[in-house]
Design a protein around this motif. Structure first.
Motif, PDB file in Angstrom:
ATOM      1  N   GLU A 108       0.838  -1.201   0.000  1.00  0.00           N
ATOM      2  CA  GLU A 108       0.000   0.000   0.000  1.00  0.00           C
ATOM      3  C   GLU A 108       0.870   1.246   0.000  1.00  0.00           C
ATOM      4  N   ALA A 109       1.893   1.226   0.878  1.00  0.00           N
ATOM      5  CA  ALA A 109       2.761   2.398   1.018  1.00  0.00           C
ATOM      6  C   ALA A 109       3.520   2.694  -0.267  1.00  0.00           C
ATOM      7  N   THR A 110       3.731   1.665  -1.069  1.00  0.00           N
ATOM      8  CA  THR A 110       4.459   1.871  -2.320  1.00  0.00           C
ATOM      9  C   THR A 110       3.523   1.774  -3.522  1.00  0.00           C
ATOM     10  N   ASN A 111       2.229   1.799  -3.244  1.00  0.00           N
ATOM     11  CA  ASN A 111       1.218   1.842  -4.305  1.00  0.00           C
ATOM     12  C   ASN A 111       1.352   0.670  -5.290  1.00  0.00           C
ATOM     13  N   TYR A 112       1.724  -0.476  -4.783  1.00  0.00           N
ATOM     14  CA  TYR A 112       1.835  -1.706  -5.583  1.00  0.00           C
ATOM     15  C   TYR A 112       2.780  -1.556  -6.779  1.00  0.00           C
ATOM     16  N   THR A 113       3.759  -0.661  -6.628  1.00  0.00           N
ATOM     17  CA  THR A 113       4.699  -0.474  -7.739  1.00  0.00           C
ATOM     18  C   THR A 113       6.018  -1.199  -7.499  1.00  0.00           C
ATOM     19  N   LYS A 114       6.183  -1.783  -6.303  1.00  0.00           N
ATOM     20  CA  LYS A 114       7.469  -2.428  -6.019  1.00  0.00           C
ATOM     21  C   LYS A 114       7.247  -3.836  -5.473  1.00  0.00           C
ATOM     22  N   PRO A 115       8.069  -4.773  -5.940  1.00  0.00           N
ATOM     23  CA  PRO A 115       7.963  -6.112  -5.355  1.00  0.00           C
ATOM     24  C   PRO A 115       8.369  -6.073  -3.879  1.00  0.00           C
ATOM     25  N   VAL A 116       7.716  -6.917  -3.086  1.00  0.00           N
ATOM     26  CA  VAL A 116       8.095  -7.036  -1.680  1.00  0.00           C
ATOM     27  C   VAL A 116       8.784  -8.385  -1.489  1.00  0.00           C
ATOM     28  N   SER A 117       9.984  -8.311  -0.929  1.00  0.00           N
ATOM     29  CA  SER A 117      10.782  -9.507  -0.678  1.00  0.00           C
ATOM     30  C   SER A 117      10.735  -9.828   0.807  1.00  0.00           C
ATOM     31  N   VAL A 118      10.791 -11.091   1.147  1.00  0.00           N
ATOM     32  CA  VAL A 118      10.889 -11.466   2.558  1.00  0.00           C
ATOM     33  C   VAL A 118      12.146 -12.313   2.722  1.00  0.00           C
ATOM     34  N   LYS A 119      13.019 -11.843   3.595  1.00  0.00           N
ATOM     35  CA  LYS A 119      14.275 -12.555   3.808  1.00  0.00           C
ATOM     36  C   LYS A 119      14.197 -13.402   5.063  1.00  0.00           C
ATOM     37  N   ILE A 120      14.494 -14.682   4.902  1.00  0.00           N
ATOM     38  CA  ILE A 120      14.511 -15.569   6.068  1.00  0.00           C
ATOM     39  C   ILE A 120      15.811 -16.348   6.117  1.00  0.00           C
ATOM     40  N   ALA A 121      16.135 -16.805   7.321  1.00  0.00           N
ATOM     41  CA  ALA A 121      17.255 -17.720   7.472  1.00  0.00           C
ATOM     42  C   ALA A 121      16.767 -19.112   7.102  1.00  0.00           C
ATOM     43  N   ALA A 122      17.667 -19.909   6.526  1.00  0.00           N
ATOM     44  CA  ALA A 122      17.336 -21.302   6.212  1.00  0.00           C
ATOM     45  C   ALA A 122      17.320 -22.089   7.511  1.00  0.00           C
ATOM     46  N   VAL A 123      16.131 -22.495   7.915  1.00  0.00           N
ATOM     47  CA  VAL A 123      16.003 -23.301   9.137  1.00  0.00           C
ATOM     48  C   VAL A 123      15.328 -24.619   8.767  1.00  0.00           C
ATOM     49  N   HIS A 124      15.167 -25.483   9.752  1.00  0.00           N
ATOM     50  CA  HIS A 124      14.744 -26.858   9.451  1.00  0.00           C
ATOM     51  C   HIS A 124      13.478 -26.923   8.612  1.00  0.00           C
ATOM     52  N   ASN A 125      12.521 -26.092   8.953  1.00  0.00           N
ATOM     53  CA  ASN A 125      11.215 -26.176   8.310  1.00  0.00           C
ATOM     54  C   ASN A 125      11.064 -25.148   7.182  1.00  0.00           C
ATOM     55  N   VAL A 126      12.153 -24.844   6.530  1.00  0.00           N
ATOM     56  CA  VAL A 126      12.187 -23.701   5.609  1.00  0.00           C
ATOM     57  C   VAL A 126      11.173 -23.815   4.468  1.00  0.00           C
ATOM     58  N   ALA A 127      10.893 -25.053   4.012  1.00  0.00           N
ATOM     59  CA  ALA A 127       9.986 -25.205   2.865  1.00  0.00           C
ATOM     60  C   ALA A 127       8.581 -24.730   3.214  1.00  0.00           C
ATOM     61  N   ALA A 128       8.109 -25.170   4.378  1.00  0.00           N
ATOM     62  CA  ALA A 128       6.756 -24.777   4.779  1.00  0.00           C
ATOM     63  C   ALA A 128       6.691 -23.280   5.050  1.00  0.00           C
ATOM     64  N   ILE A 129       7.763 -22.744   5.649  1.00  0.00           N
ATOM     65  CA  ILE A 129       7.792 -21.309   5.953  1.00  0.00           C
ATOM     66  C   ILE A 129       7.765 -20.495   4.665  1.00  0.00           C
ATOM     67  N   ALA A 130       8.576 -20.931   3.700  1.00  0.00           N
ATOM     68  CA  ALA A 130       8.623 -20.201   2.423  1.00  0.00           C
ATOM     69  C   ALA A 130       7.271 -20.269   1.726  1.00  0.00           C
ATOM     70  N   SER A 131       6.651 -21.421   1.772  1.00  0.00           N
ATOM     71  CA  SER A 131       5.333 -21.554   1.149  1.00  0.00           C
ATOM     72  C   SER A 131       4.346 -20.570   1.784  1.00  0.00           C
ATOM     73  N   GLY A 132       4.404 -20.475   3.116  1.00  0.00           N
ATOM     74  CA  GLY A 132       3.539 -19.527   3.816  1.00  0.00           C
ATOM     75  C   GLY A 132       3.827 -18.093   3.404  1.00  0.00           C
ATOM     76  N   ILE A 133       5.099 -17.785   3.243  1.00  0.00           N
ATOM     77  CA  ILE A 133       5.496 -16.432   2.862  1.00  0.00           C
ATOM     78  C   ILE A 133       4.942 -16.087   1.480  1.00  0.00           C
ATOM     79  N   VAL A 134       5.039 -17.056   0.559  1.00  0.00           N
ATOM     80  CA  VAL A 134       4.524 -16.817  -0.788  1.00  0.00           C
ATOM     81  C   VAL A 134       3.008 -16.633  -0.738  1.00  0.00           C
ATOM     82  N   ARG A 135       2.353 -17.490   0.035  1.00  0.00           N
ATOM     83  CA  ARG A 135       0.896 -17.368   0.140  1.00  0.00           C
ATOM     84  C   ARG A 135       0.492 -16.084   0.861  1.00  0.00           C
TER      85      ARG A 135
END
Lengths: 363, 503
Positions: B301-328
């Protein structure tokens, strides 16, 4: 997603003929042309696809199925009975060819999905989607059964042998079609399996293909995301499914689909007018995993036309020629001249630029 | 105060015959190893970190830095670091800190993966003769496109494309904040990013006004401390990144002590001079995936949908499920930082023992997103231990869209991976704010070296693609069929989705 597969590798020769006026011709033309290129195959696979061959059953799906043993036939037919109206089933008409000593049991079926299918969870699928599902299911789940043709008013004929042997085995001189594609094969790592020969078909798409897709790994994984099961592990299967996804499911036209498979270079895209540049950039961004990289020439047939094209830097041969309403495409010009000694126009299609031929009354 | 019983790691030595008493070593050492004793240079070898600044700047090659032969008795179980850290902790009661990625000999899977090449059945392609494409777009891609036909018969795009970051090569520079590195170091990276047509990342320290000219090659980061975050900041770059975690210190916050907050950093971070800059371990408005979704959309909203938003996480044991949640949750990019990833400061115990390697993480995340049919919804950036273009190629083949480079970029500026970034004494002027040290790092000079490195890696990547017989990076991306494992057990191969060599 299984990564432990052995991929099929082969070189090849190919031929395509289309009569734009819909005039039907005998399979011997395609056979004669292909036989000139016997040195492009090694007897481990040849095949043909023809359109317009079953006019009397043109509204039914013509399934050509090969079985390794009768048990597979029983299982397959049991499944078909539950889900399809079977108008006719019969053994594939074949002739005895001295050099073909062992061959699978081959049957053909003219069928149509029942309105009330046994697989109720798939009840809402359209007929085409259900047929695709059936093909995937039989090929991946019934051991020893393989559907190698599933379109309407068209059929594939293929097996292990030289082009002339396969043509005689399937009595192709008795069929008449308005489009023929043909293929001779030079596999380097697979034993002769009848299902491994080209063409590869799905519904009324048929593909014959010369080349090795160096991007197979990602193309396969991309298709798997959309539910395709790649059971044959051939590059050709990838081509067929990519076309199916882009044209049938995503509604792109054939030319656009070819643009994805053999994408123009960024350098060219950057110089395009703004609108076209935007469209091409989006295509490459979205369909990057569908880019077929590596050497290939492909003939892609469907009920309304024939498309021939090369990879983006033309690493495999493809020639085209016209005479009257007929368009010819082949790996070598000599193969075209063998059946059309004086074509009006002969040319080598440029890298990545498809030759798209449509029937006159298809519009 | 009694002398520390922790044995020094290195012995700095000066050959008294060769030494001309020019005192350059004294001047150059940020750790005060050397001092002037009236007629010769005195050495306090306890302070030496083997950064080799003195060695390179000694005009007479009089200096040698040796590993201390007087280490503890050889013991496969009680290693040098164990004994040394216990002694240090006994003396201080503190948590030993470190910088850079873990140096422990965990298996490095990149070194157990080999890349395919073409022979006969498919031709290799010569990158010196044929075009070879590395261009990469980061961001959400629709699953399909719709077109109209223009009057000229050409395609007109009907689908609205989500915002993308355009990269001329599949490299980006990893987030390193002003504060953790010097402004000159950040400027060096920004200049290189602009010249190369790629992007750098502000890290969590805000955006200094001198980096603004490079804004079209900058990703701005929003971390738990929210330093320097305001609407102008969010809209300054080409994308916004939410930092949840860092590979070197997953689950751990940060603490930049007040003495390292002079006016300039205070201004950039928008905090008072001399106050501690605390980055809490979690973001205090994110305690669940739905909270993350709210922040993602607040930023959109703050960038008026003109910029991609990235989420940076550390690779931890359950990273696949976490990444899936982040994408969703709506992220356009998932940035995964493996446990070998670098840091400016982290507790040794955390850096060396938490998280998982990036290789496993890329494979698991890419697989999961494909299984769920959402791989197109977000790009994957892999980071944490990319040491060469080969590592980059392998990461991309495993499924990453691009790789992030932190340590390798710093090495071009003189860094020797001595691991003492947290002291603020970096003699190369990189991880320090001491003006007499930062002035050594001339952005003009070092940007050229960084550009050289990325050009070299791009050339190597093109050679690899050519050998693979493909001419676009997207044909390598996720193409695990072109990798083979050597010396890996079958379960690891299974996780990586890679066949063993010979198959």
């Amino acid at each position: 997603m299984n990564h432990n597969f052995q991929k099929d590798i082969s070189g090849c020769g190919l031929v395509g003929i289309i009569n734009r006026d819909g005039k039907r011709i005998s399979g011997s033309f395609a056979c004669n042309s292909l036989c000139l290129m016997n040195d492009r195959g090694n007897g481990l696979g040849a095949g043909y696809a023809a359109y317009g061959i079953y006019p009397e059953y043109k509204d039914l799906y013509a399934f050509h199925i090969m079985y390794d043993e009768l048990g597979a036939k029983t299982d397959t037919e049991e499944y078909l009975k539950k889900n399809y109206h079977i108008e006719k089933k019969e053994p594939m008409p074949t002739a005895s060819v001295p050099t073909i000593k062992i061959h699978p049991i081959i049957w053909r079926y003219f069928i149509k999905p029942l309105p009330e299918k046994a697989e109720r969870e798939l009840a809402n699928l359209g007929d085409d989607d259900f047929v695709v599902h059936t093909v995937m299911k039989i090929n991946s789940e019934i051991d020893g059964a393989y559907v190698f043709s599933s379109g309407k008013n068209m059929g594939a004929f293929k097996g292990v042998g030289m082009p002339i042997e396969i043509a005689r085995f399937f009595r192709l001189e008795e069929y008449e079609g308005y489009i023929w594609t043909a293929h001779t094969r030079f596999p380097t790592n697979t034993p002769g399996w009848w299902g491994g020969a080209h063409p590869f078909t799905l519904l009324d798409w048929s593909i014959v293909h010369n080349g090795e897709i160096s991007s197979y790994g990602i193309n396969k994984r991309y298709l798997e995301m959309y539910g395709y099961k790649l059971t044959l592990l051939t590059d050709t299967e990838v081509v067929a499914y990519l076309f199916d996804l882009m044209v049938r499911k995503h509604g792109l036209d054939t030319a656009t689909a070819c643009t994805v498979l053999a994408a123009p270079f960024w350098k060219r895209i950057d110089d395009m007018p703004e609108d076209e540049k935007e469209a091409m950039t989006a295509l490459r961004m979205v369909y990057g995993s569908a880019l077929m990289n590596g050497p290939f020439s492909i003939l892609f047939g469907h009920s309304k036309g024939l498309v021939g094209f090369n990879d983006r830097i033309k690493l495999r041969p493809l020639m085209a020629a016209t005479k009257g309403k007929t368009v010819y495409m082949a790996s070598e010009e000599s193969a075209i001249r063998e059946i059309c000694p004086s074509p009006e126009k002969v040319w080598a299609p440029r890298a990545g630029e498809p030759v798209i031929v449509e029937l006159e009354d298809s519009r | 105060m009694f002398k520390s019983l922790a044995v020094p790691e290195f012995l700095a030595k000066i050959d008294p015959v060769k030494c001309i008493r020019c005192k350059r070593c004294i001047q150059n050492c940020g750790w005060s190893v050397y001092s002037w004793g009236g007629d010769k240079v005195l050495i306090d070898t306890f302070k030496c970190v083997k950064c080799l600044r003195c060695y390179h700047y000694c005009p007479e090659e009089a200096i040698t830095i040796e590993d201390n032969p007087v280490i503890y008795r050889n013991n496969a179980n009680w290693g040098y670091n164990h004994i040394r850290n216990i002694k240090r902790q006994a003396e201080t009661g503190g948590i030993p800190l470190t910088g850079m990625g873990s140096d422990l000999p965990y298996p490095i899977l990149f070194d157990h993966l080999l890349i395919d090449a073409c022979q006969v059945t498919n031709p290799s392609i010569d990158p010196l003769r044929e075009p070879m494409e590395l261009r990469t777009y980061l961001g959400k891609k629709p699953a399909r496109l719709e077109f109209d036909k223009g009057p000229d018969g050409k395609l007109r795009l009907k689908t609205k494309m989500p915002p993308q970051i355009k990269l001329e090569m599949p490299f980006i520079f990893a987030p390193m904040s002003y504060g953790s590195i010097s402004l000159n170091a950040q400027k060096t990276i920004a200049m290189a990013a602009k010249e190369l047509g790629i992007v750098m990342n502000t890290g969590e320290g805000g955006l200094h006004e001198e980096i603004y000219p490079y804004r079209s090659n900058v990703i701005v980061q929003v971390a738990s401390g929210r330093f320097g975050v305001n609407p102008d900041y969010l809209n300054a770059g080409v994308a916004v990144e939410i930092k949840i975690g860092q590979g070197a210190k997953p689950g751990i916050g940060g603490h930049l002590p007040g003495e390292k907050i002079p006016l300039d950093i205070a201004k950039t971070r928008m905090i008072p001079v001399g106050t501690d800059a605390l980055s809490p371990a979690p973001q205090h408005d994110i305690y669940s995936i739905e909270d993350l979704r709210q922040l993602i959309y607040a930023l959109k909203e703050a960038t008026n949908y003109t910029k991609p938003v990235s989420v940076k996480i550390a690779a931890v044991h359950n990273v696949a499920a976490i990444a899936s949640g982040i994408v969703r949750a709506g992220a356009d990019i998932v940035y995964i930082d493996g446990f070998r990833g670098g840091t400016g400061a982290a507790p040794v115990i955390i850096r060396d023992h938490l998280g998982i390697p990036i290789e496993h993480a890329i494979a698991a995340v890419d697989d999961r997103l494909r299984q769920e049919g959402i791989r197109n919804e977000a790009s994957i950036i892999a980071a944490g231990g990319i040491r060469s273009s080969a590592d980059a190629a392998k990461a991309i083949a495993l499924g990453a869209d691009a790789v992030a480079l932190g340590t390798s970029a710093l090495i071009t500026m003189g860094c020797t991976v001595c691991g003492k970034c947290y002291t603020g004494n970096c003699s190369w002027g990189i991880t320090t704010q001491r003006p007499e040290l930062t002035v050594r790092l001339d952005p003009e000079v070092y940007a050229e070296r960084l550009i050289n490195l990325i050009h070299a890696w791009s050339h190597e990547l093109k050679e690899i693609l050519g050998a693979l017989g493909v001419n676009a990076i997207e044909s390598l991306r996720g193409s695990r069929e072109r990798l083979r494992g050597v010396g890996l057990d079958s379960q690891t191969l299974d996780i990586l989705g890679v066949k063993p060599a010979g198959r």
